[in-house]
Design an enzyme around this catalytic site. Structure first.
Site, mmCIF file in Angstrom:
data_model
loop_
_atom_site.group_PDB
_atom_site.id
_atom_site.type_symbol
_atom_site.label_atom_id
_atom_site.label_comp_id
_atom_site.label_asym_id
_atom_site.label_seq_id
_atom_site.Cartn_x
_atom_site.Cartn_y
_atom_site.Cartn_z
ATOM 1 N N GLU A 439 29.943 11.291 68.823
ATOM 2 C CA GLU A 439 31.132 10.452 69.008
ATOM 3 C C GLU A 439 31.508 10.210 70.468
ATOM 4 O OE1 GLU A 439 34.098 12.337 66.515
ATOM 5 O OE2 GLU A 439 33.077 11.699 64.696
ATOM 6 N N ASN A 480 25.183 10.627 67.650
ATOM 7 C CA ASN A 480 25.792 10.396 66.341
ATOM 8 C C ASN A 480 27.159 9.750 66.557
ATOM 9 O OD1 ASN A 480 25.807 10.871 63.444
ATOM 10 N ND2 ASN A 480 27.290 12.516 63.787
ATOM 11 N N HIS A 516 31.446 6.878 57.338
ATOM 12 C CA HIS A 516 32.589 7.279 56.501
ATOM 13 C C HIS A 516 33.270 5.975 56.075
ATOM 14 C CE1 HIS A 516 32.189 11.504 57.400
ATOM 15 N NE2 HIS A 516 32.085 11.215 58.681
ATOM 16 N N GLU A 545 26.489 10.877 57.763
ATOM 17 C CA GLU A 545 27.736 11.402 57.176
ATOM 18 C C GLU A 545 28.306 10.423 56.159
ATOM 19 O OE1 GLU A 545 30.513 12.850 60.099
ATOM 20 O OE2 GLU A 545 28.924 13.523 61.453
ATOM 21 N N ASP A 547 30.009 8.784 53.185
ATOM 22 C CA ASP A 547 30.896 8.985 52.037
ATOM 23 C C ASP A 547 31.681 7.698 51.824
ATOM 24 O OD1 ASP A 547 32.704 9.298 54.153
ATOM 25 O OD2 ASP A 547 33.312 11.330 53.608
#
Ligand code: XIL
Length: 619
Positions: A439, A480, A516, A545, A547
């Site tokens: 990030e 990432n 996300h 990641e 979801d």
């Protein structure tokens, strides 16, 4: 392990001092710093030791635990000082949403509130009556009720906060109530008060209350699987209660935790299907007639309740050259449903990321103190089940230990390098893929200010990537990032960063796309284009990641459709190497209120599971 603050002024003296203390404390461990401003390396006293099987549900691998009796460092609210208390009632915080004209609609407010000084054992009562300039009655809610307190409606527009602080509450606490404007509930005033709790001269005036059991949430398990419950007693008088189970389930063991005296661990294997419940009694350690009883329950399902049609995701993924994975809940083998958690993961997945256990605040909470057990266990689990471990994250601006966040700017490059060296070194043979920098980019595409940026400027990314490469020539090194699943300045900023790194010859093997998402997500073509832009730079793509949170009234069918499209886009991009969901089950998702994952709380496959299967099978 002693904690010695490092300062800019005295680096040599301090590190020498430190080294001597370590050697004394560890009886000659290998600890020592590799730089004048560094923090000590892990020593033999950081090495995990074997855990008694009575404390976990692990099958197929042996669990280790932290060696000492030291408590884990947990995040706590910042302490409120006497000086802040002396300043009087804190200023209210007013939130004004767009479109509110504050000249015609004044913010709600409270009158007659003040900070309080009380003794442990006193009963505190504060009446909250919010006002509104326009004469209407505002609503209100408390922020975090202290344990054992109540906030009751008086049915006249006011509410009363009632609390009897005890020994555990000694100190200064901030209690906040927020009033909502009657015309616009987003127009709010939050009013904190500070409550200072002191010990009275006569301690016998403090009532001794019955201990209780810390909350236990409902769980579903599989028949004939081992189950453990970590049961924690709470006594607000600050003593440690004893826990008893009057009718132990058949074949159960019930032991005090080897490191946390307030925790008792029940282990047993339910042999029949159904709803199971048992009473747990918490007994006061000062007055052993003072007890409370709470019931703990569990749903036990038959083996075939967990059978799923079709091939496992990892099998389908392997046919398409994509690894399928998840982020592992820290210490899942200490949860009641740890066995079904592990077997579900082992059946479906061939790559795993530790959700939290490799973060710096956990792994290295104090200089020279390391907590490796949780990651060692995940590696053992992964090895036992042929899973690749994806390390996460080496350099991030969040979940930093306090000692790093507050360290002198001039020491931070050393801390970053040491951390990378030690973590990559320890897991060199077990972790082939790393999120080296996590990030780094702001939503406007600029680089994020962080403790690392502050110390090294933009170059911290170059240094981290190169340093990681120096530790391992073969490892796959990633950056990432979140919010890069659509076009815009953030993704453009990522491309600028990549181009700069590549022009400077900085090692980088791929990009982790967090993803996300919400069910409203529909920027699929932008995602496809972003993947192509990354691939055209000769980089791999990892979906790290994923979801999909339920939003706006959408259901699991819409969720399944978003998952399907994401898998399709990955399969259509030959540089897409892996798809990992952030968590395994909605039970433990960090966004569990939005039920974002492929398995529900009872480990049942959701429609999204089938749609991922179908997409992988090319259907
Ligand atoms: C989250 C974990 O899921 C939570 O349990 C923890 O409290 C906070 O961090 N981006 C990341 C992950 O890179 O490490 C974050 O994980 C989620 C967002």
């Amino acid at each position: 392990m002693p904690i010695t603050p490092f300062t800019d002024k005295l680096p040599t003296v301090f590190s020498l001092l430190f080294l001597t203390q370590i050697l004394v404390a560890c009886g000659g461990s290998s600890g020592g710093s590799d730089s004048a401003v560094g923090s000590p390396a892990p020593g033999s006293d950081d090495e995990p030791i074997a855990e008694d099987a009575a404390f976990n549900t692990a099958v197929g691998f042996n669990v280790v635990r932290e060696p000492g009796a030291r408590l884990p460092v947990t995040e706590t609210d910042p302490e409120i000082t006497e000086a802040e208390f002396a300043l009087g009632l804190p200023e209210p915080i007013v939130q004004v949403p767009d479109g509110v004209d504050t000249s015609t609609n004044t913010a709600p407010f409270f009158e007659n509130l003040q900070n309080l000084t009380v003794n442990a054992g006193d009963i505190v009562e504060v009446v909250y009556l919010p006002r509104d300039g326009e004469g209407e009655l505002p609503g209100m809610f408390p922020e975090k009720l202290p344990q054992g307190s109540t906030f009751d409606d008086n049915f006249d527009g006011s509410k009363t906060f009632r609390w009897q602080p005890l020994q555990m509450d000694v100190g200064i606490l901030k209690f906040t109530v927020t009033a909502l404007d009657p015309a616009n509930s987003l127009y709010r005033t939050s009013q904190p008060i500070l409550i200072k709790v002191e010990l009275p001269a006569d301690l016998s005036t403090i009532p001794n209350v019955a201990p209780t059991l810390d909350e236990v949430i409902p769980h579903t398990v599989k028949v004939n699987d081992p189950v453990v419950f970590e049961l924690k007693g709470i006594d607000l008088n600050g003593t440690v209660p004893t826990l008893e189970i009057p009718e132990l389930p058949a074949g159960a063991t019930f032991n005090q935790h080897p490191r946390f005296e307030e925790v008792f661990v029940l282990k047993f294997t339910p042999a029949s299907v159904g709803e199971l419940s048992f009473d747990v009694l918490a007994r006061d350690s000062v007055d052993n007639t003072l007890t409370s009883v709470e019931s703990v329950s569990l749903t036990v399902l038959a083996e075939d309740a967990f059978e799923r049609p079709g091939l496992a995701l990892k099998t389908l993924g392997a046919n398409r050259n994509v690894k399928m994975g998840f982020a592992a809940l820290q210490s899942f083998y200490h949860r009641p449903d740890g066995a079904i958690y592990a077997s579900t993961a082992a059946r479906e997945y061939d790559i795993v990321t530790p959700e939290n256990s490799m973060k710096m605040d956990y792994l290295n909470p104090e200089p020279g103190r390391y907590q490796f057990a949780a990651t060692d266990n995940l590696v053992a689990f992964a090895n036992a089940n042929d899973m690749t471990v994806h390390g996460h994250p080496l350099v991030w601006y969040r979940q930093l230990p306090e000692w790093v966040a507050s360290s002198a700017v001039s020491t931070r490059e050393t801390h970053m390098r040491e951390y990378i060296t030690r973590v990559m070194g320890r897991y060199a043979d077990s972790v082939p893929i790393w999120d080296v920098v996590n990030e780094p980019i702001n939503s406007d595409g600029t680089l994020r200010e962080s403790v690392w940026f502050e110390a090294m400027g933009a170059g911290y990314i170059d240094i981290a990537m190169q340093h990681a490469r120096d530790q391992s020539a073969e490892a796959t090194l990633l950056i990432n990032e979140f919010d890069i699943g659509f076009a815009g300045p953030k993704f453009d900023g990522l491309l600028t960063l990549i181009d700069g790194l590549q022009a400077r010859g900085v090692p980088l093997d791929g990009i982790g796309f967090q993803l996300h998402l919400f069910t409203s997500y529909d920027q699929f073509e932008e995602l496809r284009a972003n993947f192509a832009a990354v691939a055209s730079r000769n980089l791999d793509i990892y979906i790290t990641e994923l979801d999909v949170s339920l939003s706006g009234g959408a259901g699991t069918a819409e969720q399944a459709e978003v998952y399907r499209q994401i898998v399709d886009i990955c399969l259509q991009q030959e540089r897409c190497r892996a798809i990992q969901t952030w968590g395994l089950t909605d039970q433990y998702s960090f966004r569990s209120i939005f039920d974002p994952l492929l398995f529900d709380r009872a480990y049942q496959a959701k429609p999204a599971y089938s749609s991922v299967q179908e997409a992988l099978a090319g259907q």
